[in-house]
Scaffold this active site. Structure first.
Site, PDB file in Angstrom:
ATOM      1  N   ASN A 179     -12.805   0.293  -4.762  1.00 41.69           N
ATOM      2  CA  ASN A 179     -12.430  -0.082  -6.336  1.00 41.69           C
ATOM      3  C   ASN A 179     -13.916  -0.292  -7.175  1.00 41.69           C
ATOM      4  O   ASN A 179     -14.223  -1.631  -6.909  1.00 41.69           O
ATOM      5  CB  ASN A 179     -11.429  -1.048  -6.320  1.00 41.69           C
ATOM      6  CG  ASN A 179     -10.881  -1.403  -7.858  1.00 41.69           C
ATOM      7  OD1 ASN A 179     -11.438  -0.878  -8.795  1.00 41.69           O
ATOM      8  ND2 ASN A 179     -10.186  -2.603  -7.861  1.00 41.69           N
TER       9      ASN A 179
ATOM     10  N   CYS B 247      -6.899  -5.044  -7.348  1.00 41.88           N
ATOM     11  CA  CYS B 247      -6.626  -4.620  -6.137  1.00 41.88           C
ATOM     12  C   CYS B 247      -6.052  -5.645  -5.242  1.00 41.88           C
ATOM     13  O   CYS B 247      -5.398  -5.491  -4.175  1.00 41.88           O
ATOM     14  CB  CYS B 247      -7.738  -3.897  -5.530  1.00 41.88           C
ATOM     15  SG  CYS B 247      -9.259  -4.588  -5.534  1.00 41.88           S
ATOM     16  N   HIS B 248      -6.223  -6.940  -5.598  1.00 40.84           N
ATOM     17  CA  HIS B 248      -5.700  -7.873  -4.884  1.00 40.84           C
ATOM     18  C   HIS B 248      -4.309  -8.103  -4.722  1.00 40.84           C
ATOM     19  O   HIS B 248      -3.774  -8.637  -4.057  1.00 40.84           O
ATOM     20  CB  HIS B 248      -6.552  -9.405  -5.439  1.00 40.84           C
ATOM     21  CG  HIS B 248      -5.999  -9.669  -6.812  1.00 40.84           C
ATOM     22  ND1 HIS B 248      -6.451  -9.295  -8.020  1.00 40.84           N
ATOM     23  CD2 HIS B 248      -5.017 -10.716  -7.086  1.00 40.84           C
ATOM     24  CE1 HIS B 248      -5.803  -9.466  -9.022  1.00 40.84           C
ATOM     25  NE2 HIS B 248      -5.122 -10.458  -8.376  1.00 40.84           N
TER      26      HIS B 248
ATOM     27  N   TYR C  53       0.756  -1.177  -0.161  1.00 35.01           N
ATOM     28  CA  TYR C  53       0.061   0.087   0.133  1.00 35.01           C
ATOM     29  C   TYR C  53       0.735   1.356  -0.058  1.00 35.01           C
ATOM     30  O   TYR C  53       0.494   2.002  -0.650  1.00 35.01           O
ATOM     31  CB  TYR C  53      -0.751   0.191   1.339  1.00 35.01           C
ATOM     32  CG  TYR C  53      -1.951  -0.915   1.106  1.00 35.01           C
ATOM     33  CD1 TYR C  53      -3.266  -0.941   0.650  1.00 35.01           C
ATOM     34  CD2 TYR C  53      -2.041  -2.294   1.689  1.00 35.01           C
ATOM     35  CE1 TYR C  53      -4.070  -1.674   0.368  1.00 35.01           C
ATOM     36  CE2 TYR C  53      -2.777  -3.334   1.880  1.00 35.01           C
ATOM     37  CZ  TYR C  53      -3.842  -3.059   1.216  1.00 35.01           C
ATOM     38  OH  TYR C  53      -4.861  -3.936   0.997  1.00 35.01           O
TER      39      TYR C  53
ATOM     40  N   GLU D  24      -2.257 -16.787  -9.529  1.00 30.65           N
ATOM     41  CA  GLU D  24      -1.168 -15.897 -10.098  1.00 30.65           C
ATOM     42  C   GLU D  24       0.148 -16.550 -10.023  1.00 30.65           C
ATOM     43  O   GLU D  24       1.222 -15.712 -10.742  1.00 30.65           O
ATOM     44  CB  GLU D  24      -1.346 -14.494  -9.779  1.00 30.65           C
ATOM     45  CG  GLU D  24      -2.817 -13.898 -10.507  1.00 30.65           C
ATOM     46  CD  GLU D  24      -3.132 -12.402 -10.164  1.00 30.65           C
ATOM     47  OE1 GLU D  24      -2.031 -11.778  -9.720  1.00 30.65           O
ATOM     48  OE2 GLU D  24      -3.913 -11.858 -10.671  1.00 30.65           O
TER      49      GLU D  24
END
Length: 101
Positions: free
Chosen positions: A51, A59-60, A28, A87
């Protein structure tokens, strides 16, 4: 002469987060700094919570500076961990990031 457009804090944050590659994470605080607002990490968290388009603005991929994944407005911490793992990000079951893929 080119007209300069002033972007809001949220727009600047969304632009930074949209560029985080799949399989990578950014803190962040890192997002805040890159958006031009060092020290605004908590405000970045608020923007991520609101979001409007998580497909365009992933945003993850924004995580805490202490190595934990943090919260996720679109399904909770468990969903955030699952998305990061899918991912290729190494994350423990308790939400600690081990390493980037």
């Amino acid at each position: 002469m080119k007209k300069q457009v002033m972007l809001s804090f949220a727009e600047r944050v969304y632009r930074v987060v949209a560029k985080i590659p799949k399989g990578s994470v950014m803190t962040y605080g890192g997002v805040a700094k890159r958006a031009g607002f060092p020290g605004a990490a908590r405000a970045v968290g608020t923007v991520m919570k609101e979001n409007p388009d998580p497909k365009r603005v992933p945003c993850h991929r924004v995580v805490r500076s202490d190595g934990r994944v943090g919260e996720y407005a679109f399904g909770g911490k468990t969903k955030k961990i699952a998305r990061l793992k899918a991912e290729g990000v190494s994350v423990t079951a308790t939400g600690r990031i081990l390493k980037r893929a």
